[in-house]
Scaffold this active site. Structure first.
Site, PDB file in Angstrom:
ATOM      1  CE  LYS A  18     -59.407  78.637  53.577  1.00  0.00           C
ATOM      2  NZ  LYS A  18     -58.171  78.396  54.369  1.00  0.00           N
ATOM      3  CG  ASP A 153     -60.398  82.212  54.984  1.00  0.00           C
ATOM      4  OD1 ASP A 153     -59.555  83.121  54.859  1.00  0.00           O
ATOM      5  OD2 ASP A 153     -60.270  81.267  55.785  1.00  0.00           O
TER       6      ASP A 153
END
EC number: 2.7.1.148
Length: 303
Positions: A18, A153
């Site tokens: 990410k 997240d």
């Protein structure tokens, strides 16, 4: 992760890195959680999760960074992969659905505690893989809620597509027009504590992330990105001076934009094309052979 999957497992799910192209801290809730606005994309490189039905639950690890996982990685409380298994199993059991024993294998290709969402991506990949292995499905909203239980997240890592995340990370807006970038990821292999970085953040309420309308070209996107920032970068640099060295290495290698991802210590450089990115990665690796350096591409619109 090998393109043909992890040997010996019926199913392999990619857990892409990410990348926070921008991360603005815009407030703090009464419970202490920080409010964020982040432009996020995902890389073609990352960890991998192997899954197979088994007689009893089993967990194994391989990969370059497997030795860096803490001893608690094999305990449920300290491992997002195992926590994802257990959270999903409980959810399915509450609906009277089977969720049998499974062998989970983590191929740990990304540095630990590096600001590129390795653990969160691993958890998201585990949720998706187990739903497939167990022949189950959940409403997207419910799956997102389970993901949020695992970490702020994790929901954004479920689809691996460009997005803007707001709130504590749970308010997600897809950004289908974000271009795919040639990118180099560099980490000096020093772990940075996210809680400590947030504690060192002096200002908790900063200007919001503003995404201009009608961004039709890569050049326009790069100009917009240049006006954004990562509010965690100054405190992370104060905590770990090596981040400055990483940024300088990327700048010297010709990156058009350099920024830290997440809470660090990974920094990324955007390059004009894959050839430039590969040459930059080779140059940095030659001068810093102990660093993690990877040229790759991000998810997004081609052309």
């Amino acid at each position: 992760m090998r393109p043909d999957g992890i040997a010996g497992f019926a199913l392999t799910i990619a857990a892409p890195a990410k990348i926070n192209l921008a991360l603005h801290v815009v407030g703090q809730r009464a419970d202490g959680h920080h409010l964020l606005e982040s432009l996020v994309t995902f890389a073609e490189c990352g960890d991998g999760i192997g899954l197979a039905a088994a007689e009893a639950d089993h967990f194994t690890v391989s990969g370059r960074f497997a030795p860096d996982l803490s001893p608690s990685a094999e305990n449920t409380s300290g491992n997002l992969v195992l926590r994802a298994r257990d959270v999903l199993r409980r959810e399915l059991a509450s609906q009277g659905r089977a969720a049998g024993p499974v062998h989970l294998h983590l191929e740990k290709n990304l540095p630990v505690a590096s600001g590129i969402g390795g653990g969160s991506a691993d958890a998201a990949a585990t949720l998706r893989g187990l739903l497939s292995l167990w022949g189950a499905s959940l409403e997207p909203a419910r799956l997102g809620s389970l993901a949020l239980e695992l970490g702020a997240d994790v929901p954004m890592c479920l689809d691996g597509r460009p997005l803007i995340a707001r709130g504590i990370g749970e308010e997600i807006t897809s950004i289908p027009d974000l271009p795919s970038f040639a990118i180099v990821l560099v980490n000096p292999l020093v772990e940075v504590s996210t809680p400590v970085v947030f504690r060192l953040l002096i200002r908790k309420s900063n200007p919001p992330l503003v995404l201009p309308e009608n961004l039709r070209s890569t050049a326009a996107w790069l100009a917009a990105l240049a006006s954004m920032r990562n509010d965690l970068e100054p405190p992370a640099r104060a905590l770990e001076p090596m981040i400055e060295a990483v940024s300088t290495a990327l700048e010297d290698a010709g990156a058009t934009l350099v920024r830290m991802s997440g809470s660090g210590a990974t920094c990324f450089g955007l390059f004009a094309d894959e050839k430039s990115a590969s040459l930059a990665a080779e140059t940095i690796s030659a001068s810093q052979p102990r660093w993690y350096v990877r040229a790759t591409r991000t998810a997004g619109k081609s052309g």
